[in-house]
Design a protein around this motif. Structure first.
Motif, PDB file in Angstrom:
ATOM      1  N   ALA A   1      14.473 -54.318  64.337  1.00  0.00           N
ATOM      2  CA  ALA A   1      13.931 -54.670  63.032  1.00  0.00           C
ATOM      3  C   ALA A   1      15.022 -54.686  61.970  1.00  0.00           C
ATOM      4  O   ALA A   1      14.973 -55.505  61.045  1.00  0.00           O
ATOM      5  CB  ALA A   1      12.826 -53.694  62.645  1.00  0.00           C
ATOM      6  N   SER A   2      15.986 -53.777  62.109  1.00  0.00           N
ATOM      7  CA  SER A   2      17.054 -53.743  61.106  1.00  0.00           C
ATOM      8  C   SER A   2      17.904 -55.007  61.184  1.00  0.00           C
ATOM      9  O   SER A   2      18.391 -55.483  60.165  1.00  0.00           O
ATOM     10  CB  SER A   2      17.923 -52.493  61.290  1.00  0.00           C
ATOM     11  OG  SER A   2      18.538 -52.533  62.563  1.00  0.00           O
TER      12      SER A   2
ATOM     13  N   LEU B   1      16.762 -57.980  62.032  1.00  0.00           N
ATOM     14  CA  LEU B   1      15.964 -59.034  61.405  1.00  0.00           C
ATOM     15  C   LEU B   1      16.035 -58.956  59.889  1.00  0.00           C
ATOM     16  O   LEU B   1      16.157 -59.969  59.208  1.00  0.00           O
ATOM     17  CB  LEU B   1      14.505 -58.950  61.868  1.00  0.00           C
ATOM     18  CG  LEU B   1      14.224 -59.372  63.307  1.00  0.00           C
ATOM     19  CD1 LEU B   1      12.774 -59.092  63.652  1.00  0.00           C
ATOM     20  CD2 LEU B   1      14.546 -60.832  63.499  1.00  0.00           C
ATOM     21  N   VAL B   2      15.938 -57.746  59.376  1.00  0.00           N
ATOM     22  CA  VAL B   2      16.005 -57.571  57.925  1.00  0.00           C
ATOM     23  C   VAL B   2      17.388 -57.966  57.419  1.00  0.00           C
ATOM     24  O   VAL B   2      17.522 -58.630  56.384  1.00  0.00           O
ATOM     25  CB  VAL B   2      15.649 -56.120  57.538  1.00  0.00           C
ATOM     26  CG1 VAL B   2      15.910 -55.872  56.066  1.00  0.00           C
ATOM     27  CG2 VAL B   2      14.201 -55.830  57.890  1.00  0.00           C
TER      28      VAL B   2
ATOM     29  N   ALA C   1      17.686 -61.719  57.487  1.00  0.00           N
ATOM     30  CA  ALA C   1      16.873 -62.313  56.426  1.00  0.00           C
ATOM     31  C   ALA C   1      17.535 -62.135  55.067  1.00  0.00           C
ATOM     32  O   ALA C   1      17.469 -63.013  54.205  1.00  0.00           O
ATOM     33  CB  ALA C   1      15.481 -61.694  56.429  1.00  0.00           C
TER      34      ALA C   1
ATOM     35  N   PRO D   1      13.801 -63.600  51.650  1.00  0.00           N
ATOM     36  CA  PRO D   1      13.941 -62.728  52.819  1.00  0.00           C
ATOM     37  C   PRO D   1      12.622 -62.451  53.532  1.00  0.00           C
ATOM     38  O   PRO D   1      12.587 -62.379  54.747  1.00  0.00           O
ATOM     39  CB  PRO D   1      14.543 -61.444  52.257  1.00  0.00           C
ATOM     40  CG  PRO D   1      14.500 -61.557  50.787  1.00  0.00           C
ATOM     41  CD  PRO D   1      14.253 -62.972  50.432  1.00  0.00           C
ATOM     42  N   LEU D   2      11.556 -62.308  52.807  1.00  0.00           N
ATOM     43  CA  LEU D   2      10.281 -62.007  53.448  1.00  0.00           C
ATOM     44  C   LEU D   2       9.716 -63.220  54.167  1.00  0.00           C
ATOM     45  O   LEU D   2       9.064 -63.087  55.195  1.00  0.00           O
ATOM     46  CB  LEU D   2       9.292 -61.500  52.397  1.00  0.00           C
ATOM     47  CG  LEU D   2       8.033 -60.820  52.920  1.00  0.00           C
ATOM     48  CD1 LEU D   2       8.405 -59.667  53.841  1.00  0.00           C
ATOM     49  CD2 LEU D   2       7.183 -60.327  51.786  1.00  0.00           C
TER      50      LEU D   2
ATOM     51  N   ARG E   1      11.283 -65.395  55.919  1.00  0.00           N
ATOM     52  CA  ARG E   1      11.916 -65.586  57.225  1.00  0.00           C
ATOM     53  C   ARG E   1      11.313 -64.670  58.279  1.00  0.00           C
ATOM     54  O   ARG E   1      11.417 -64.931  59.477  1.00  0.00           O
ATOM     55  CB  ARG E   1      13.405 -65.344  57.127  1.00  0.00           C
ATOM     56  CG  ARG E   1      14.120 -66.478  56.424  1.00  0.00           C
ATOM     57  CD  ARG E   1      15.597 -66.345  56.619  1.00  0.00           C
ATOM     58  NE  ARG E   1      15.937 -66.215  58.030  1.00  0.00           N
ATOM     59  CZ  ARG E   1      16.680 -67.086  58.695  1.00  0.00           C
ATOM     60  NH1 ARG E   1      17.148 -68.135  58.070  1.00  0.00           N
ATOM     61  NH2 ARG E   1      16.962 -66.892  59.960  1.00  0.00           N
ATOM     62  N   LEU E   2      10.704 -63.577  57.882  1.00  0.00           N
ATOM     63  CA  LEU E   2      10.128 -62.640  58.845  1.00  0.00           C
ATOM     64  C   LEU E   2       8.728 -63.047  59.298  1.00  0.00           C
ATOM     65  O   LEU E   2       8.230 -62.531  60.292  1.00  0.00           O
ATOM     66  CB  LEU E   2      10.079 -61.236  58.239  1.00  0.00           C
ATOM     67  CG  LEU E   2      11.439 -60.597  57.971  1.00  0.00           C
ATOM     68  CD1 LEU E   2      11.250 -59.251  57.296  1.00  0.00           C
ATOM     69  CD2 LEU E   2      12.210 -60.441  59.263  1.00  0.00           C
ATOM     70  N   ILE E   3       8.089 -63.945  58.574  1.00  0.00           N
ATOM     71  CA  ILE E   3       6.743 -64.354  58.921  1.00  0.00           C
ATOM     72  C   ILE E   3       6.807 -65.353  60.071  1.00  0.00           C
ATOM     73  O   ILE E   3       7.501 -66.351  60.006  1.00  0.00           O
ATOM     74  CB  ILE E   3       6.034 -64.987  57.708  1.00  0.00           C
ATOM     75  CG1 ILE E   3       5.899 -63.964  56.585  1.00  0.00           C
ATOM     76  CG2 ILE E   3       4.674 -65.520  58.102  1.00  0.00           C
ATOM     77  CD1 ILE E   3       5.390 -64.560  55.294  1.00  0.00           C
ATOM     78  N   SER E   4       6.117 -65.033  61.141  1.00  0.00           N
ATOM     79  CA  SER E   4       6.126 -65.956  62.281  1.00  0.00           C
ATOM     80  C   SER E   4       5.154 -67.095  62.015  1.00  0.00           C
ATOM     81  O   SER E   4       4.089 -66.913  61.427  1.00  0.00           O
ATOM     82  CB  SER E   4       5.741 -65.221  63.561  1.00  0.00           C
ATOM     83  OG  SER E   4       4.415 -64.776  63.470  1.00  0.00           O
TER      84      SER E   4
END
Length: 91
Positions: free
Chosen positions: A2-3, A5-6, A9, A17-18, A20-23
């Motif tokens: 997860a780190s 991915l953050v 992003a 940034p948020l 890019r995390l949404i599938s």
């Protein structure tokens, strides 16, 4: 994981940034109808091509079971009654 991915992003400047995390479900058009609507067996019993798949399978298995059972009882002679003479009981 997860780190990473953050961090990835946060490093990109093209998208928030948020976001890019949404599938996203791309090419997932399974809900779109691609043909005639399927109906229940009892709603249109004379058109097997319109039946739902599970209803077609149940009807087919029932038909084959009836044919096999009927053929077995026909060729086996069905029930045979025992017509032997009754033996009197000895006292």
């Amino acid at each position: 994981m997860a780190s990473r991915l953050v961090a990835a992003a946060a490093s990109s400047s093209s998208a928030p940034p948020l976001a890019r995390l949404i599938s996203r479900r791309r090419l997932a058009g399974g809900a779109d109808p691609h043909g005639p609507a399927k109906v229940n067996l009892w709603e249109d019993p004379m058109s097997p091509s319109k039946w739902k798949e599970e209803h077609f399978v149940l009807a087919s298995l029932s038909m084959w079971g009836g044919l096999i059972y009927g053929g077995f009882t026909f060729f086996a002679g069905g029930k045979k009654e025992n017509k032997g003479e009754a033996v009197p009981a000895q006292a």
